[in-house]
Design an enzyme around this catalytic site. Sequence first.
Site, mmCIF file in Angstrom:
data_model
loop_
_atom_site.group_PDB
_atom_site.id
_atom_site.type_symbol
_atom_site.label_atom_id
_atom_site.label_comp_id
_atom_site.label_asym_id
_atom_site.label_seq_id
_atom_site.Cartn_x
_atom_site.Cartn_y
_atom_site.Cartn_z
ATOM 1 N N HIS A 78 0.819 -1.212 0.000
ATOM 2 C CA HIS A 78 0.000 0.000 0.000
ATOM 3 C C HIS A 78 0.855 1.265 0.000
ATOM 4 O O HIS A 78 0.542 2.232 -0.699
ATOM 5 C CB HIS A 78 -0.941 0.019 1.202
ATOM 6 N N HIS A 235 -9.168 -2.230 -5.342
ATOM 7 C CA HIS A 235 -8.066 -2.502 -4.417
ATOM 8 C C HIS A 235 -7.070 -3.493 -4.998
ATOM 9 O O HIS A 235 -5.857 -3.365 -4.773
ATOM 10 C CB HIS A 235 -8.579 -3.020 -3.073
ATOM 11 N N ASP A 239 -3.082 -2.874 -5.266
ATOM 12 C CA ASP A 239 -2.039 -3.834 -4.886
ATOM 13 C C ASP A 239 -1.084 -4.107 -6.046
ATOM 14 O O ASP A 239 0.139 -4.179 -5.858
ATOM 15 C CB ASP A 239 -2.675 -5.159 -4.451
ATOM 16 N N HIS A 262 -0.534 -11.105 -4.968
ATOM 17 C CA HIS A 262 0.820 -10.588 -4.810
ATOM 18 C C HIS A 262 1.869 -11.549 -5.373
ATOM 19 O O HIS A 262 2.793 -11.139 -6.086
ATOM 20 C CB HIS A 262 1.114 -10.338 -3.331
#
Length: 306
Positions: A78, A235, A239, A262
Amino acid sequence: MQTTITSQVEFHGVGLHSGVAACLRILPALPGRGIVFRRTDMDGAGAEIPARWDLVKQSPLCTRIENAQGVAVSTVEHVMAALVGCGIHNATIEIDGPEVPILDGSSAAFVRGILSKGVRKMAAPLKALRVRDTVEVQKGEAWARLVPHDTLLIEFNIEFEDAAIGTQKKLLNMSNGSFVRELSNSRTFCRKADVEQMRANGLALGGTYENAVVVDGAQVLSPGGLRYRDEAVRHKMLDALGDLGLAGMPILGHYQGFRAGHALTNDLLRALFATPEAYEIVDCDEDIAARLPGAGVHWGEIPEVA
């Protein structure tokens, strides 16, 4: 030209997964340093962890970087997204614990802090990574790819059983301050059914209904509901921008993700750098600079948050 933050800015909170209180400071840095985390609770040169793709130690549900001495910082995505989205190329990030504070679960507070201090241009030329050939990675049904493009596009598709999320798709050009306007205040999210399992595995120990969007079927359990109907996919794009920031320079290319996370985005960067013919490093003239994330960012465009 390269940039840094004009002066120090400080943040306080707890880590989403560790639950450990942390103080984080973003400080100006010299040209060519890039983004470097420094653990202030550690001594010596081993306390520094450069924000690089090859230092990622893949872990569930967050991005964790670790240096050769085993010193690590978790949940960097973030604050990395905020730095990339505000066009910061050099900064030292001091932190007194193992995990970046989650704050409200988005990048909004980091963005406000950075822009309240200002972005300073430096007397050093900037380089960018231009994608020349498509690179793709896949794991099960999930995949991510980078396709040639003259700016940074982020495109994401997600599919969840919970009706509060469902199927969402979004594509955004990251230039012209769109990250700040469109993505920066979108919060991390999870399914209520997954919370107990995460905590049993030592994760989400600092999570609350205030720093994450929690859904249960068609219900949004977090106070105030969603900030956007498609906040979840926004979101995921946030990311992805933060994880792509670990390339060490701005990227010119079209990122596409389907059910990606991720680890898969990091796999994509590893595949890209393992394929030298798939990219080139270019000098940023004014035309290229105008197409990078952070170009055209204005304080007044930061979305209001509760």
